[in-house]
Design a protein around this motif. Structure first.
Motif, PDB file in Angstrom:
ATOM      1  N   SER A 127       5.262   8.140  -3.853  1.00  0.00           N
ATOM      2  CA  SER A 127       4.627   9.363  -4.340  1.00  0.00           C
ATOM      3  C   SER A 127       4.101  10.213  -3.194  1.00  0.00           C
ATOM      4  CB  SER A 127       3.480   9.019  -5.295  1.00  0.00           C
ATOM      5  OG  SER A 127       2.522   8.205  -4.652  1.00  0.00           O
ATOM      6  N   GLY A 128       4.075   9.652  -2.014  1.00  0.00           N
ATOM      7  CA  GLY A 128       3.608  10.374  -0.841  1.00  0.00           C
ATOM      8  C   GLY A 128       3.553   9.445   0.347  1.00  0.00           C
ATOM      9  N   ALA A 129       3.617  10.034   1.525  1.00  0.00           N
ATOM     10  CA  ALA A 129       3.651   9.229   2.747  1.00  0.00           C
ATOM     11  C   ALA A 129       2.271   8.866   3.263  1.00  0.00           C
ATOM     12  CB  ALA A 129       4.415   9.981   3.837  1.00  0.00           C
ATOM     13  N   ALA A 130       1.228   9.427   2.676  1.00  0.00           N
ATOM     14  CA  ALA A 130      -0.112   9.246   3.233  1.00  0.00           C
ATOM     15  C   ALA A 130      -0.888   8.090   2.614  1.00  0.00           C
ATOM     16  CB  ALA A 130      -0.918  10.536   3.072  1.00  0.00           C
ATOM     17  N   THR A 131      -0.479   7.649   1.426  1.00  0.00           N
ATOM     18  CA  THR A 131      -1.237   6.620   0.719  1.00  0.00           C
ATOM     19  C   THR A 131      -0.314   5.531   0.207  1.00  0.00           C
ATOM     20  OG1 THR A 131      -2.842   8.289   0.010  1.00  0.00           O
ATOM     21  CG2 THR A 131      -2.888   6.170  -1.137  1.00  0.00           C
ATOM     22  N   ALA A 132      -0.714   4.287   0.376  1.00  0.00           N
ATOM     23  CA  ALA A 132       0.092   3.164  -0.095  1.00  0.00           C
ATOM     24  C   ALA A 132       0.096   3.119  -1.620  1.00  0.00           C
ATOM     25  CB  ALA A 132      -0.455   1.857   0.456  1.00  0.00           C
TER      26      ALA A 132
END
Length: 376
Positions: A127-132
């Motif tokens: 869903s995004g590269a910033a949050t696991a």
């Protein structure tokens, strides 16, 4: 985690500030609190993170992992490892759009590093590269039918592996006066499964996502190596991390490790030779080969017993679920049993349950399960 344990972020801060001072401190031995007893309905409704939070073994393993990270002397490396543990986000995907993914897939295919996996399925959902997709401490240690396959299993797996690796480090030092790089030994083992939180995302039915293959092994492995590259982890650590699934003892074995490093470099968009991951010809690891990779590989063998332990314990757990918790045979393939299994496993661990079964018999194993989830 339970309130009596140190807050995760507080522990991260302690590790970051006191890593060098803790370098000579042995990892702690923790007594596990009694499992948190719940009703069957409560168990079915629990989220994976709640199960992991309630587990004494998971909490103790998480603390030992953070303490081990705090023992890394190099402040830059220590900070990178702690950042991964705090948020194992797939930052390697930050620059991978649709066209980049297509190009990466094409190059991997041309080099025979991806087979039987479609371009659409290449790379787990993100869903995004910033949050696991989930915290490190709630992920399973492997696929649903394999080792440490419960919320928090990645913690108990990594915690045990790190202890084994450090024991090997001590053994080589004491017997051979062989001074391995302790920072590399610790960091490589802590990072070796860093993308299991991404690959083994929990589904609504209580089962984790099915892992696909990449470069001849489970995709979590080369993806984790790629993540370390993307986060600029030193080459010697990345090479040792890549050796977790095999060692460079023979040409055939080394070719596998070279393949994983090559695949990871393609995904991360770097030249593996220039980064220092491969020798100048790109066919071997850097020469002469360092031994930290062998220690990482040997340390990553907790699965040798935990896989069959799961297979031996599971039939008893299924029998108990039908007999004492009134599940149907069909429920054994559905959410009610999967949640029941996940909670029992997370609280006692597969290994703890199997030790009870092997040493004390089935009646004691059943009693243990009843103390974790109240019978119907």
């Amino acid at each position: 985690m339970p309130s009596e344990h140190l807050n995760r972020r507080d522990f991260l801060k302690i590790g970051a500030l006191a890593g060098a001072a803790a370098a000579v401190t042995a990892l702690p031995l923790r007594a596990h609190a009694a499992p948190a007893t719940v009703t069957f309905d409560e168990c079915v409704a629990m989220a994976p993170q709640d199960m992991a939070d309630a587990s004494g073994p998971v909490s103790a393993s998480w603390q030992s992992i953070l303490q081990a990270a705090g023992q890394i002397r190099n402040p830059g490396l220590r900070a990178k490892v702690l950042a991964v543990l705090d948020n194992p986000a797939p930052t390697v995907t930050k620059s991978i759009g649709t066209s980049e993914k297509k190009a990466i897939y094409k190059e991997l295919s041309a080099k025979g590093l991806i087979q039987d996996v479609s371009e659409a399925d290449f790379l787990p959902p993100v869903s995004g590269a910033a949050t696991a997709p989930q915290p490190f401490w709630s992920a399973p240690g492997s696929g649903y039918g394999s080792h440490h396959a419960y919320p928090g299993g990645l913690c108990t797996h990594t915690g045990l592996n790190t202890r084994v690796s450090l024991a090997l480090y001590d053994g080589y030092r004491e017997v051979y006066d062989y001074m391995l790089d302790r920072d590399v030994v610790i960091a490589a083992q802590l990072l070796h499964d860093l993308h299991k939180p991404w690959v083994f995302q929990w589904g609504a039915d209580g089962e984790s996502r099915t892992e696909l293959s990449l470069a001849g092994t489970g995709e979590h492995h080369p993806l984790g190596v790629a993540e370390s590259i993307a986060r600029k982890v030193p080459a010697e650590v990345v090479v040792a991390q890549a050796c977790a699934h095999n060692h460079p003892r023979t040409d055939k074995d080394e070719a596998q490790v070279v393949g994983w490093l090559t695949a990871a470099s393609i995904i991360a968009g770097v030249d593996p030779v220039r980064y220092g991951l491969l020798a100048a010809d790109g066919k071997t690891l850097p020469l002469p080969r360092r031994q930290e990779g062998f220690v990482t590989h040997l340390g990553d063998h907790d699965w040798v017993l935990t896989v069959p332990a799961n297979h031996w314990v599971l039939p008893v757990v299924e029998k108990v679920a039908v007999r004492d918790y009134k599940l149907s045979r069909n429920d054994l393939k559905a959410k009610p049993f999967k949640q029941f299994r996940n909670y029992v496993y997370s609280q006692a661990t597969i290994m703890g349950l199997y030790e009870t079964y092997a040493a004390k018999g089935e009646d004691e194993l059943v009693r243990t399960i009843h103390t974790i989830v109240t019978p119907a």
